[in-house]
Design a protein around this motif. Structure first.
Motif, mmCIF file in Angstrom:
data_model
loop_
_atom_site.group_PDB
_atom_site.id
_atom_site.type_symbol
_atom_site.label_atom_id
_atom_site.label_comp_id
_atom_site.label_asym_id
_atom_site.label_seq_id
_atom_site.Cartn_x
_atom_site.Cartn_y
_atom_site.Cartn_z
ATOM 1 N N GLU A 71 21.792 -64.205 -30.652
ATOM 2 C CA GLU A 71 21.026 -65.244 -30.595
ATOM 3 C C GLU A 71 20.486 -65.604 -30.009
ATOM 4 O O GLU A 71 18.770 -65.646 -30.117
ATOM 5 N N LEU A 72 19.971 -65.249 -29.116
ATOM 6 C CA LEU A 72 19.423 -65.484 -27.369
ATOM 7 C C LEU A 72 17.817 -64.589 -28.209
ATOM 8 O O LEU A 72 16.747 -64.252 -28.175
ATOM 9 N N VAL A 73 18.506 -62.822 -28.616
ATOM 10 C CA VAL A 73 17.825 -62.193 -29.383
ATOM 11 C C VAL A 73 16.594 -62.723 -29.535
ATOM 12 O O VAL A 73 15.934 -62.731 -30.457
ATOM 13 N N ALA A 74 17.415 -63.404 -30.870
ATOM 14 C CA ALA A 74 17.010 -63.454 -32.692
ATOM 15 C C ALA A 74 16.073 -65.121 -32.389
ATOM 16 O O ALA A 74 14.707 -65.334 -32.975
ATOM 17 N N LYS A 75 16.594 -66.056 -31.265
ATOM 18 C CA LYS A 75 15.285 -66.539 -30.525
ATOM 19 C C LYS A 75 14.400 -66.429 -29.901
ATOM 20 O O LYS A 75 13.214 -66.635 -30.418
ATOM 21 N N ALA A 76 13.904 -65.088 -29.309
ATOM 22 C CA ALA A 76 13.141 -64.374 -28.428
ATOM 23 C C ALA A 76 12.323 -63.378 -29.732
ATOM 24 O O ALA A 76 10.904 -63.730 -29.718
ATOM 25 N N GLU A 77 12.497 -63.466 -30.754
ATOM 26 C CA GLU A 77 12.242 -62.384 -31.877
ATOM 27 C C GLU A 77 11.508 -63.629 -32.398
ATOM 28 O O GLU A 77 10.229 -63.142 -33.072
ATOM 29 N N GLY A 78 12.393 -64.330 -32.634
ATOM 30 C CA GLY A 78 11.582 -65.489 -33.812
ATOM 31 C C GLY A 78 10.534 -66.777 -32.879
ATOM 32 O O GLY A 78 9.652 -67.028 -33.694
ATOM 33 N N LEU A 79 10.058 -66.085 -31.582
ATOM 34 C CA LEU A 79 8.962 -66.856 -31.024
ATOM 35 C C LEU A 79 7.312 -66.262 -31.923
ATOM 36 O O LEU A 79 6.940 -67.303 -31.348
ATOM 37 N N LEU A 80 7.483 -65.535 -31.887
ATOM 38 C CA LEU A 80 6.195 -65.147 -32.654
ATOM 39 C C LEU A 80 6.278 -64.314 -34.452
ATOM 40 O O LEU A 80 5.171 -64.188 -34.519
ATOM 41 N N LYS A 81 6.801 -65.013 -34.617
ATOM 42 C CA LYS A 81 7.333 -65.172 -36.317
ATOM 43 C C LYS A 81 7.646 -66.344 -36.819
ATOM 44 O O LYS A 81 7.487 -66.863 -38.346
ATOM 45 N N ARG A 82 6.353 -67.724 -36.087
ATOM 46 C CA ARG A 82 6.875 -68.405 -36.993
ATOM 47 C C ARG A 82 5.213 -68.466 -37.989
ATOM 48 O O ARG A 82 4.544 -67.999 -37.540
ATOM 49 N N PRO A 83 5.712 -69.922 -38.420
ATOM 50 C CA PRO A 83 4.488 -69.578 -38.869
ATOM 51 C C PRO A 83 2.866 -69.951 -38.405
ATOM 52 O O PRO A 83 3.114 -69.953 -37.366
ATOM 53 N N GLU A 84 1.415 -70.335 -39.445
ATOM 54 C CA GLU A 84 0.490 -70.167 -38.230
ATOM 55 C C GLU A 84 0.213 -71.773 -38.445
ATOM 56 O O GLU A 84 0.253 -72.225 -37.254
ATOM 57 N N GLY A 85 0.544 -72.876 -38.494
ATOM 58 C CA GLY A 85 1.052 -74.366 -38.881
ATOM 59 C C GLY A 85 1.390 -74.342 -37.635
ATOM 60 O O GLY A 85 1.521 -75.190 -36.856
ATOM 61 N N GLN A 86 2.335 -73.442 -36.891
ATOM 62 C CA GLN A 86 3.392 -74.612 -36.066
ATOM 63 C C GLN A 86 4.205 -72.874 -35.363
ATOM 64 O O GLN A 86 4.628 -73.173 -34.185
ATOM 65 N N ALA A 87 2.598 -72.211 -34.517
ATOM 66 C CA ALA A 87 2.692 -71.520 -33.697
ATOM 67 C C ALA A 87 2.690 -72.363 -32.462
ATOM 68 O O ALA A 87 2.620 -73.121 -32.164
ATOM 69 N N ILE A 88 3.087 -72.128 -30.812
ATOM 70 C CA ILE A 88 4.317 -72.249 -29.932
ATOM 71 C C ILE A 88 2.836 -72.301 -28.539
ATOM 72 O O ILE A 88 2.350 -70.966 -28.660
ATOM 73 N N GLY A 89 2.122 -72.783 -28.430
ATOM 74 C CA GLY A 89 1.481 -73.239 -27.377
ATOM 75 C C GLY A 89 1.171 -72.500 -26.303
ATOM 76 O O GLY A 89 2.845 -71.653 -25.758
ATOM 77 N N GLY A 90 0.804 -71.831 -25.296
ATOM 78 C CA GLY A 90 0.737 -71.123 -23.593
ATOM 79 C C GLY A 90 1.701 -71.528 -23.302
ATOM 80 O O GLY A 90 2.562 -70.690 -22.864
#
Length: 940
Positions: free
Chosen positions: A363-382
């Motif tokens: 589950e933690l690996v999936a969360k870590a890999e999903g940080l950069l796989k978000r849609p363009e409008g839902q990107a996470i800030g620095g």
């Protein structure tokens, strides 16, 4: 040697051949470019190249000219390079436009269009630089947008159809709770709604764009159709069975409980009452304690299972089992089911701690890999990415503490975190650059403040408020200077404080002087407020000095408010003392105010009761209190009785008369004399002799020294107007018809024969005396006349409000009585009963006794005659509108009346016209028109 010298005659000159002479041959491209290559200067060459480009040469010619000219003149070749680049861009845009037009056409040709692909086409085409505003991309873009809208509309309609199906099913379920006859009554309407819903569902599925709808919507529509048809078929069969059971007692009952019970009652079969088993009662405290213990053990077990702790979860499971053994019969079923589910999960976890830990790691690996796989409008800030990575690594450490490490998952997790950390690094670089820029801006602001402080040692034009405003603007710019690190801010803050303190030094020095001045003003205000008599002029002058000081020197808002409060406090206290003294003085005059207040309260109570007679009585009592009659009656009650001191009253009569005579002789106003005449005792009032004929009665005590005989009383006007005194000549008056009488005129003999006026008129008040309001009402006391005190503010407002409310209440009661009388009259007309007519008093002053008699006679007779003309005359008399269908008749009647000038007007004959209407047949429309007329004519 070279033959430079002409003296060397032996050396011969070389021969010149035609081949050795260089000739300027024209460039091959010179003719095509208009002489650009043969031009002598760069400006001429540039001009000729610009003129040649205006002829729109081919790209090959421009390329060859640019190749030859770029080595000779770069300035002129720049024009060719720009033109070639423009041609290249246009060709590139055409190719890009054609490419994206083909893609758009391919999307439009698809039978199943994906909305995401259509929206991505527009985004990607814009990124690639395709001219979306030009044809054919603009048309294709509009077509794609329209098709996307159609598909979205289909999806929305599917959701609407689904909700409609749910509502139809709910209607059917509600009908199953009502009598079956109600369901049978709405069967056809419900059948039409279900058929309409099915038709709409078929239309949706038959749409050309239906294949392009998302895959989740068709199953939703099919499920709604199946559910609705299932409910509908069951409802129809149950209703059919209920109808059959109602007609045939041997038929089976429908499966709907409400309908079955209704049919049982109709057949005379008693209903069976279901008996629910009762649970044994448990003490509420014991049950609450049991629930608390079981919930605590359940929460502990769920927490351990969620964290993957095998050993701890085994102990928690044992504690929960023991709690269930002890309190299993007391807790409710819901909590018991939760406990058994948690025990089952704990049993599966025992011996599988490594599996649970790997599950948490995945589950933690999936969360870590999903940080950069978000849609363009839902990107996470620095910053948020940095916090998320820190949280994930902390959770990984906690998982490693409870289980055996897994290096493969750790490698995946670490790679994903390192890849996501690149976003954090870019953000940190950006923050670092912004911090450096903000530091430079703040240093520039500090330098600007230092320069401004050196250039402005004092305020320009003595505008210290503007000086302070500029300082505040510098402070705002410092606060809005952007974010810098704590260490950098600690370095810059002392520099900023030193600069702003230097700039604000002149204002702070002036503010210190202003504080001393304001404190001195506060001391003066305290001394002024402590004086026994408050001097208003001194207070105003002091306040003006304070305002002048505040307008010149600004202070901090809170400090200035505190100083103002301290300055205002002693003056407010002085005014409050003055107000208290005034109120105390007003309270000392409270006897008459209390009487007026009591009368006003009694009038308010009468207003609330809604009795007109009671309201009028209370108004009379209040007016008597205002005139002082209540105090006069109280004072008269305190006087001795006539039997006890009859002689004293006679003496008082003579003294009163003498006082009146003296005042007349002194030429005082007649109003004072009127006050004395009103205070004469009843015995003297009964005597009809004038004041000059009253003789003093025999005194009971020894006689006093003889007084001078009173002069005979002659009635004169106690008027001090010009020309009214006997010692002044009469002013010149205007003669004529409307002027005063001339001396020796026709009325002079008659006026001379009248003689002097009677003394009984000497006390009449002058008609031209100024009127006084309720506050100046004078009590009729038994003693000498005195000026009555004014009413207090509370008593004056109370009596004024009470009188206003009483007048409003009387108007409302009069309007109500008017409406009731009119309703009673119309009811008497409808019943043809003269006995039901309202009385003459109820009809009001506009109706005479003869008129009421005529109306009663008209009601007593049988209905006869046409009332249309009389009704039109009534509407003309009352000036009320006539219905539209009778407007032409009214205009015609008006024209006829104009030809009969000697006939009475409708306003004069409205009573006879009303009798004509009452003598006719009662009709609802005529009654409404008559009611509108009488509302106006009978209004008091």
């Amino acid at each position: 040697m070279f033959p430079f010298s002409a003296l060397n005659k032996t050396v011969q000159a070389p021969e010149v051949t035609p081949a050795s002479v260089k000739t300027n041959e024209p460039h091959p491209l010179d003719a095509m470019t208009g002489g650009a290559f043969s031009a002598h200067t760069s400006g001429e060459r540039t001009t000729r190249i610009r003129d040649w480009l205006a002829t729109a040469p081919s790209a090959e010619h421009m390329q060859s000219v640019f190749k030859e000219l770029s080595g000779k003149d770069k300035g002129a070749a720049k024009l060719l390079r720009e033109k070639l680049e423009e041609i290249k861009r246009s060709k590139s845009q055409e190719s890009i436009a054609q490419e994206w037009a083909d893609k758009a056409q391919a999307l439009l040709d698809l039978a199943k269009l994906n909305i995401a692909d259509a929206m991505a086409w527009q985004r990607d085409a814009a990124k690639a630089g395709a001219p979306l505003s030009k044809e054919p991309l603009a048309t294709l873009k509009g077509q794609l947008s329209d098709r996307v809208k159609v598909i979205e509309d289909l999806q929305h309609r599917v959701q609407v159809q689904r909700e409609a199906a749910v509502l139809l099913a709910q209607r059917i379920e509600v009908l199953s709770t009502k009598p079956w006859r109600d369901a049978q009554a709405v069967l056809e309407a419900l059948h039409a709604d279900v058929d309409h819903w099915q038709a709409q569902a078929v239309a949706l599925s038959g749409d050309a764009n239906w294949p392009s709808v998302e895959s989740k919507f068709p199953p939703l529509l099919d499920a709604s159709r199946a559910q609705l048809l299932l409910v509908w078929d069951a409802f129809k069969s149950a209703l059919t069975q209920a109808v059959a059971a109602a007609s045939d007692p041997a038929a089976a009952l429908p499966p709907v409980p409400v309908w079955a019970d209704e049919l049982r009652v109709a057949r005379g079969v008693p209903l069976e009452v279901a008996v629910k088993p009762q649970k044994a009662k448990v003490d509420p405290e014991i049950k609450a304690q049991a629930l608390s213990i079981v919930r605590e053990a359940l929460l502990k077990l769920e927490q351990e299972v969620a964290e993957g702790h095998g050993k701890a979860s085994a102990g928690a499971a044992g504690a929960l089992r023991n709690a269930l053994k002890e309190f299993g019969k007391i807790i409710d079923d819901k909590l018991e089911n939760q406990a058994h589910a948690a025990l089952a999960a704990a049993g599966e976890l025992e011996g599988w701690q490594r599996w649970r830990a790997d599950q948490l790691r995945e589950e933690l690996v999936a969360k870590a890999e999903g940080l950069l796989k978000r849609p363009e409008g839902q990107a996470i800030g620095g910053r948020k990415m940095q916090e998320s990575l820190r949280t994930l690594r902390d959770q990984w450490k906690q998982t490693d503490q409870g289980g055996v490490p897994n290096h493969g998952l750790w490698k995946r997790f670490d790679d994903a975190c390192n890849e996501a950390y690149k976003v954090v690094e870019a953000w940190l670089e950006k923050v670092k650059a912004e911090s450096a820029e903000h530091r430079a801006q703040r240093l520039a602001l500090i330098e600007e403040v230092n320069a401004w402080a050196a250039a402005n040692p004092v305020a320009l034009d003595n505008d210290w408020k503007g000086f302070n405003r500029l300082l505040h603007q510098f402070g705002d710019r410092w606060r809005e200077g952007g974010h810098v690190g704590e260490k950098m801010f600690a370095e810059l803050q002392p520099l900023w404080k030193a600069a702003i303190d230097k700039a604000a030094a002149p204002l702070e020095a002036l503010q210190k002087q202003s504080l001393a001045t304001r404190h001195a003003l506060i001391d003066e205000a305290r001394a002024l407020g402590a004086e026994p008599v408050l001097r208003i002029d001194a207070v105003k002058a002091l306040q003006q000095r304070w305002q002048a000081e505040t307008h010149v020197v600004p202070l901090e808002r809170r400090q200035e408010q505190k100083l103002w409060d301290a300055f205002r406090k002693p003056i407010d206290e002085a005014f409050n003392r003055k107000t208290a003294e005034r109120e105390k003085a007003d309270a000392a005059l409270g006897e008459r105010d209390r009487v007026v207040l009591d009368a006003a309260k009694a009038l308010e109570a009468a207003n609330a009761a809604g009795d007109a007679q009671l309201i009028r009585s209370a108004m009379s009592a209040l007016e008597a209190a205002l005139r002082g009659q209540a105090q006069a009656k109280a004072a008269q009650a305190a006087l001795p009785t006539p039997e006890e001191n009859e002689s004293n009253k006679a003496l008082a009569t003579v003294d009163t008369a003498q006082i009146a005579i003296n005042k007349v002789a002194e030429n005082e106003p007649s109003e004072a004399l009127s006050g004395q005449a009103a205070q004469v005792t009843p015995e003297s009032a009964e005597a009809s002799t004038p004041i000059e004929s009253v003789e003093p009665a025999a005194p009971l005590e020894p006689p006093a020294p003889p007084k001078a005989a009173p002069r005979p009383v002659v009635a004169v006007r106690g008027d001090d107007r010009p020309g009214m005194k006997k010692t002044e000549p009469a002013p010149m008056m205007r003669g004529g018809k409307f002027g005063d009488r001339k001396e020796g005129g026709r009325d002079a003999a008659r006026d001379a024969g009248r003689g002097p006026r009677d003394a009984s008129f000497a006390g009449r008040p002058d008609d031209r005396a100024p009127r006084r309001d309720a506050r100046d009402a004078r009590p009729f006391a038994a003693g000498p006349w005195q000026e009555a005190p004014r009413l207090g503010d509370t008593a004056f407002r109370a009596q004024r409000d009470a009188l206003e409310h009483a007048q409003l209440a009387l108007r409302k009661l009069a309007a109500q009585a008017h409406g009731e009388a009119l309703t009673q009259l119309l009811a008497a007309w409808e019943q043809r009963s003269a006995e039901q007519m309202p009385s003459l008093q109820e009809l009001g002053s506009r109706v005479t006794a003869a008129g009421r008699g005529t109306w009663a006679k008209a009601l007593a007779q049988a209905p006869a005659g046409d009332a249309s003309t009389a009704l039109l005359r009534l509407e003309m008399a009352a000036e009320v509108p006539t219905p539209a269908e009778h407007l032409s008749a009214r205009r015609l009647l008006q024209l006829q009346l104009l030809t009969k000038r000697n006939d009475p007007a409708p306003a004069q004959t409205w009573g006879q016209d009303t009798a004509v209407v009452l003598a006719s047949q009662f009709e609802a429309g005529v009654a409404r028109r008559l009611q509108n007329v009488l509302k106006v004519m009978l209004k008091p």
